[in-house]
Design a protein around this motif. Structure first.
Motif: not given
Length: 555
Positions: A138, A141, A488, A534
């Motif tokens: 994360a 991301d 994602h 996400y």
């Protein structure tokens, strides 16, 4: 949306094509839309003379060399900066770039070998980098409020969003007033979880995933669409030994193709209908473009309607639709007699299929990737083969061309079995079913219009969906107009469309599904990668900026 509807195995098995009350209502409301053509948005018209097609050679993005290799990991460095470049012949255009080029440099990496990319922001606004399709922790991301701010941003004048390390760059204006797209009139939120860095940030990608064509692009909250439009996009290819051993076309016969549309103003700049051309203070686009921005120039790897000389041999084409909102239906046609040629699909968003699928045409929505093999040995030397968009008209029907230049030896092959490592997920393994409606609607105290998921515009402070690490789930999606829905972190399988079997191009593992007007679909996914916060969202970039995004928390 229904968050966390628990289902027994018998109930899950009984879902089949049934979509429940929410989806049925959505289909009823959107039924008339299903007959509309596959276009979303309004087209900008360039104010400069446009070149004839098939005159400019196809550029191949350079492959970025690592700046270091330590401990089984590769390190790269990319500077985000503004440059002037020649996209249209004889016309100078200002671009925002990764490393000074559009597209940015390609990163090639090996499965399971970690990569760290240090991004340096020398642009005038904050940025965020997302590796689209990556199984990424994360922290790397590219969450939309995890900004990399330029030097002195927090000291900038009025309208400068952001407050240094406190992360006050988070804001959300998702309103769509009826007389102009002033998204600054919508919800505004501070994100206490945002992690803001000044000038540089390290993004680490473990790349413990199937070989595939990924891409990286800006993901700043409220301003993703204009940032990509200005040039912030590049390719990332993951490879492994098993794929290398298949004997697929390679080397100069493997071509990455980033297809994108743009429009040009009278001074040669990229035309885009931003309410705030500085992309600092006021998100949004002018009202006619609220459904998406289309350009009248088709670029492939940053060149307008290019041409590429090929041998009479098989070629592997790694196709990305990098457009903000334009959909394509790609086909290969003889420029002389108009006949169309079939081709093979060997891969999807998340890598190789189990076996090849033959097509005569292929729909490609924004952010989707397809891995194709075209056999040019079936065409006489001298043939000009046009790659066309059957959804386009006039100049936007042409994409690029291939000229079969010479006979050549070809030892490549396309095996009947391409991959044996696709996930063996089953519907009966799902522990939960969720429903999501992707529709325009009203939101906020002012009752302004927005692009919404489950009737709500994006709010970085709200957790929309919580999933347990390792769980398998069925998601049921329904759309009013075209929405390419991207998840994602996790790939997924498409189980059904409209209660019927998936389409031939739905094979393999995906991370983006193109929902057509009035269409419902079911996808099956497992959250077995990383924990953390996400997103899932529409990848029509204008829809995304105007609120069609939601938070996903993996616990």
């Amino acid at each position: 949306m229904r968050d966390g509807e628990e289902m027994t195995r018998r109930q899950i098995l009984g879902i089949g094509g049934a979509l429940g009350v929410m989806a049925v209502t959505g289909l009823s409301a959107a039924a008339a839309l299903s007959r509309r053509p596959a276009a979303t948005g309004a087209e900008l018209r360039s104010a400069v003379p446009l070149p004839r097609p098939f005159q400019v050679p196809l550029p191949i993005p350079s492959v970025l060399a690592p700046v270091g290799r330590t401990g089984g990991a590769d390190r790269y460095a990319i500077t985000q900066r503004e440059v002037t470049a020649e996209i249209l012949p004889g016309v100078r255009t200002r671009l925002w770039t990764y490393g000074g080029t559009f597209p940015g440099p390609t990163i090639e990496s090996r499965r399971g070998r970690p990569v760290t990319v240090t991004h340096r922001n020398e642009l005038p606004v904050p940025t965020v980098v997302h590796l689209h399709g990556g199984r990424t922790p994360a922290a790397s991301d590219g969450y939309p409020t995890d900004l990399v701010v330029p030097e002195g941003w927090h000291r900038a004048g009025p309208g400068a969003r952001g407050d240094g390390a406190r992360g006050d760059g988070a804001h959300g204006g998702h309103g769509m007033p009826g007389h102009g797209m002033d998204m600054g009139a919508g919800m505004s939120a501070h994100d206490p979880r945002a992690v803001t860095t000044e000038v540089t940030r390290d993004y680490t990608f473990p790349l413990d995933q199937r070989p595939a064509l990924l891409w990286y692009h800006d993901h700043r909250m409220d301003f993703t669409a204009p940032a990509i439009w200005r040039g912030l996009a590049g390719l990332h290819i993951v490879r492994d030994d098993a794929e290398d051993a298949l004997g697929l076309p390679s080397g100069p016969r493997e071509l990455p193709l980033m297809i994108a549309d743009r429009a040009f103003a009278e001074d040669g700049s990229l035309d885009y209908p931003s309410l705030d051309p500085a992309l600092r203070d006021r998100p949004g686009v002018r009202e006619p473009y609220a459904a998406g921005v289309l350009g009248d120039v088709i670029l492939v790897n940053g060149a307008p309607w290019p041409v590429h000389e090929v041998d009479a041999a098989r070629y592997r084409l790694r196709v990305l639709n990098g457009s903000n909102a334009r959909h394509y239906e790609l086909a290969f046609e003889d420029a002389g007699d108009g006949r169309s040629y079939d081709f093979l699909q060997i891969g999807a968003d998340q890598g190789l299929l189990a076996g090849p699928v033959t097509h005569r045409s292929l729909p490609v929505a924004p952010a989707e990737r397809y891995d194709l093999v075209v056999d040019f040995s079936r065409m006489p030397v001298g043939t000009l083969v046009r790659l066309v968009n059957r959804l386009g008209s006039g100049r936007t029907r042409d994409v690029m061309a291939f000229r079969v230049a010479r006979k050549a030896a070809d030892t490549s092959r396309v095996p009947r079995v391409l991959s044996t490592d696709l996930p063996a997920w089953r519907r009966e393994d799902a522990v939960r079913v969720r429903d999501f409606a992707f529709r325009a609607g009203r939101t906020g105290d002012g009752g302004t219009h927005g692009w919404l998921i489950g009737g709500r515009a994006f709010d970085p402070t709200r957790t929309d969906v919580t999933v347990r690490h390792g769980d398998t789930e069925v998601w049921r999606l329904v759309a009013d107009v075209h929405h390419p829905v991207h998840l994602h972190l996790s790939g997924f399988r498409i189980l059904s469309r409209g209660g019927e079997a998936p389409l031939p191009h739905d094979a393999g593992l995906k991370d983006t599904i193109s929902l057509r007007p009035g269409e419902s679909a079911e996808i099956l996914t497992r959250f077995d990668a990383y924990r953390g916060r996400y997103l899932f969202h529409c990848h029509n970039a204008e829809h995304e900026d105007m609120g069609m995004m939601a938070n996903l928390e993996v616990i």
